[in-house]
Motif scaffolding. Structure first.
Motif, PDB file in Angstrom:
ATOM      1  N   VAL A  95       0.832  -1.202   0.000  1.00  0.00           N
ATOM      2  CA  VAL A  95       0.000   0.000   0.000  1.00  0.00           C
ATOM      3  C   VAL A  95       0.869   1.256   0.000  1.00  0.00           C
ATOM      4  CG1 VAL A  95      -1.832   1.248   1.188  1.00  0.00           C
ATOM      5  CG2 VAL A  95      -1.888  -1.233   1.109  1.00  0.00           C
ATOM      6  N   GLN A  96       1.963   1.233   0.723  1.00  0.00           N
ATOM      7  CA  GLN A  96       2.848   2.405   0.744  1.00  0.00           C
ATOM      8  C   GLN A  96       3.352   2.717  -0.659  1.00  0.00           C
ATOM      9  OE1 GLN A  96       3.740   4.404   3.654  1.00  0.00           O
ATOM     10  NE2 GLN A  96       4.130   5.720   1.888  1.00  0.00           N
ATOM     11  N   GLN A  97       3.770   1.706  -1.382  1.00  0.00           N
ATOM     12  CA  GLN A  97       4.238   1.903  -2.759  1.00  0.00           C
ATOM     13  C   GLN A  97       3.108   2.428  -3.641  1.00  0.00           C
ATOM     14  OE1 GLN A  97       6.051  -1.552  -4.573  1.00  0.00           O
ATOM     15  NE2 GLN A  97       5.943  -0.664  -6.620  1.00  0.00           N
ATOM     16  N   THR A  98       1.904   1.887  -3.454  1.00  0.00           N
ATOM     17  CA  THR A  98       0.755   2.309  -4.255  1.00  0.00           C
ATOM     18  C   THR A  98       0.421   3.772  -4.008  1.00  0.00           C
ATOM     19  OG1 THR A  98      -0.136   0.056  -4.236  1.00  0.00           O
ATOM     20  CG2 THR A  98      -1.671   1.832  -4.776  1.00  0.00           C
ATOM     21  N   VAL A  99       0.332   4.179  -2.736  1.00  0.00           N
ATOM     22  CA  VAL A  99      -0.022   5.574  -2.458  1.00  0.00           C
ATOM     23  C   VAL A  99       1.100   6.522  -2.870  1.00  0.00           C
ATOM     24  CG1 VAL A  99      -1.683   4.985  -0.651  1.00  0.00           C
ATOM     25  CG2 VAL A  99       0.642   5.556  -0.017  1.00  0.00           C
ATOM     26  N   VAL A 116       0.752  12.209   0.496  1.00  0.00           N
ATOM     27  CA  VAL A 116       0.613  10.963   1.247  1.00  0.00           C
ATOM     28  C   VAL A 116       0.390  11.342   2.702  1.00  0.00           C
ATOM     29  CG1 VAL A 116       1.787   8.860   2.002  1.00  0.00           C
ATOM     30  CG2 VAL A 116       2.054   9.663  -0.352  1.00  0.00           C
ATOM     31  N   GLU A 117      -0.615  10.737   3.300  1.00  0.00           N
ATOM     32  CA  GLU A 117      -0.943  10.956   4.707  1.00  0.00           C
ATOM     33  C   GLU A 117      -0.967   9.600   5.405  1.00  0.00           C
ATOM     34  OE1 GLU A 117      -4.134  14.524   3.745  1.00  0.00           O
ATOM     35  OE2 GLU A 117      -4.863  12.503   4.085  1.00  0.00           O
ATOM     36  N   ARG A 125      -2.236   6.764   3.156  1.00  0.00           N
ATOM     37  CA  ARG A 125      -3.374   7.175   2.324  1.00  0.00           C
ATOM     38  C   ARG A 125      -2.878   8.171   1.296  1.00  0.00           C
ATOM     39  NH1 ARG A 125      -7.894   9.320   5.742  1.00  0.00           N
ATOM     40  NH2 ARG A 125      -6.382  10.892   6.342  1.00  0.00           N
ATOM     41  N   ALA A 126      -3.277   7.955   0.049  1.00  0.00           N
ATOM     42  CA  ALA A 126      -3.026   8.938  -1.005  1.00  0.00           C
ATOM     43  C   ALA A 126      -4.233   9.853  -1.056  1.00  0.00           C
ATOM     44  CB  ALA A 126      -2.830   8.247  -2.345  1.00  0.00           C
ATOM     45  N   ARG A 127      -3.982  11.139  -1.018  1.00  0.00           N
ATOM     46  CA  ARG A 127      -5.055  12.124  -1.146  1.00  0.00           C
ATOM     47  C   ARG A 127      -4.761  12.963  -2.381  1.00  0.00           C
ATOM     48  NH1 ARG A 127      -6.464  17.404   2.130  1.00  0.00           N
ATOM     49  NH2 ARG A 127      -8.532  17.756   1.304  1.00  0.00           N
ATOM     50  N   VAL A 128      -5.739  13.014  -3.269  1.00  0.00           N
ATOM     51  CA  VAL A 128      -5.615  13.773  -4.511  1.00  0.00           C
ATOM     52  C   VAL A 128      -6.682  14.860  -4.486  1.00  0.00           C
ATOM     53  CG1 VAL A 128      -5.744  13.684  -7.032  1.00  0.00           C
ATOM     54  CG2 VAL A 128      -4.790  11.736  -5.753  1.00  0.00           C
ATOM     55  N   GLY A 133     -12.852  21.969  -6.116  1.00  0.00           N
ATOM     56  CA  GLY A 133     -13.091  21.372  -4.813  1.00  0.00           C
ATOM     57  C   GLY A 133     -13.133  19.859  -4.779  1.00  0.00           C
ATOM     58  N   SER A 134     -12.787  19.192  -5.867  1.00  0.00           N
ATOM     59  CA  SER A 134     -12.843  17.730  -5.869  1.00  0.00           C
ATOM     60  C   SER A 134     -11.712  17.159  -5.020  1.00  0.00           C
ATOM     61  CB  SER A 134     -12.769  17.193  -7.297  1.00  0.00           C
ATOM     62  OG  SER A 134     -11.575  17.597  -7.931  1.00  0.00           O
ATOM     63  N   SER A 135     -11.992  15.978  -4.443  1.00  0.00           N
ATOM     64  CA  SER A 135     -11.018  15.325  -3.574  1.00  0.00           C
ATOM     65  C   SER A 135     -11.240  13.821  -3.627  1.00  0.00           C
ATOM     66  CB  SER A 135     -11.189  15.836  -2.145  1.00  0.00           C
ATOM     67  OG  SER A 135     -10.248  15.258  -1.277  1.00  0.00           O
ATOM     68  N   TYR A 136     -10.137  13.080  -3.631  1.00  0.00           N
ATOM     69  CA  TYR A 136     -10.201  11.633  -3.756  1.00  0.00           C
ATOM     70  C   TYR A 136      -9.149  11.027  -2.836  1.00  0.00           C
ATOM     71  CZ  TYR A 136     -12.253  13.532  -7.964  1.00  0.00           C
ATOM     72  OH  TYR A 136     -13.009  14.284  -8.829  1.00  0.00           O
ATOM     73  N   SER A 137      -9.439   9.846  -2.290  1.00  0.00           N
ATOM     74  CA  SER A 137      -8.428   9.195  -1.464  1.00  0.00           C
ATOM     75  C   SER A 137      -8.462   7.692  -1.669  1.00  0.00           C
ATOM     76  CB  SER A 137      -8.628   9.525   0.009  1.00  0.00           C
ATOM     77  OG  SER A 137      -9.751   8.856   0.530  1.00  0.00           O
ATOM     78  N   LEU A 138      -7.309   7.077  -1.412  1.00  0.00           N
ATOM     79  CA  LEU A 138      -7.166   5.629  -1.479  1.00  0.00           C
ATOM     80  C   LEU A 138      -6.369   5.208  -0.259  1.00  0.00           C
ATOM     81  CD1 LEU A 138      -6.201   3.348  -4.404  1.00  0.00           C
ATOM     82  CD2 LEU A 138      -4.814   3.317  -2.337  1.00  0.00           C
ATOM     83  N   THR A 139      -6.884   4.218   0.470  1.00  0.00           N
ATOM     84  CA  THR A 139      -6.193   3.698   1.642  1.00  0.00           C
ATOM     85  C   THR A 139      -6.616   2.262   1.902  1.00  0.00           C
ATOM     86  OG1 THR A 139      -5.534   4.207   3.921  1.00  0.00           O
ATOM     87  CG2 THR A 139      -7.869   4.443   3.389  1.00  0.00           C
TER      88      THR A 139
END
Length: 168
Positions: A95-99, A116-117, A125-128, A133-139
């Motif tokens: 996951v670290q590599q992915t984010v 990265v948070e 967590r990757a925060r884009v 105002g759009s926002s996306y995250s993956l964790t």
């Protein structure tokens, strides 16, 4: 039905951390070209793009929620569509590599910004953050069984004849 509310409740819990909408509606914080369906399409497309960073061989199933709720982006009928995409894992994922890869890609892809948070439970967590105002995250989920992708579309104006309380 009760089980379906869980993802929405979780989304509301992370709104403060993920929502990027300004309370002003001028200065480019609203995408005047989008309606609710266009905003949903943008958000779901980004969910799918982020899901593409997870190795397909480590995913047993993907569950992109078909409906989302609207959150206020500011005064005067300005909202954003919220969505989720869950990838159930069948194998290990770095996951670290992915984010890190997501953050690196979007940090150099205007008009996006990325970082990265760490979540409270120690998962990266990757925060884009995108336009209007759009926002996306993956964790990684708390139980480490799936990847969770949350989306908050660009801010748009909802016509007076459409309900902000409806699921879209």
């Amino acid at each position: 039905m009760r089980r379906e509310l869980g993802p929405l409740i979780l989304a509301l819990a992370v709104i403060g951390a993920l929502s990027g909408c300004s309370t002003t509606t001028n200065g480019g914080t609203v995408d005047e070209t989008l309606d609710v369906y266009g905003a949903k399409a943008v958000a779901q497309s980004m969910e799918n793009e982020l899901a593409g960073y997870v190795p397909a061989g480590s995913v047993s199933s993907a569950d992109q929620l078909d409906k989302g709720i609207l959150l206020s982006c500011g005064p005067d009928g300005v909202y954003q569509w919220t969505g989720h995409n869950y990838l159930t894992l069948s194998g290990p994922v770095d996951v670290q590599q992915t984010v890190d890869e997501i953050a690196q890609t979007f940090a150099s892809r205007p008009p996006f910004a990325a970082q990265v948070e760490m979540t409270r439970d120690g998962a990266p967590r990757a925060r884009v953050v995108g336009p209007a105002g759009s926002s996306y995250s993956l964790t990684l989920s708390v139980d480490r069984s799936r990847i969770e992708i949350f989306s908050f579309s660009p801010c748009f104006r909802l016509p007076d004849d459409m309900s902000r309380r409806a699921d879209y």
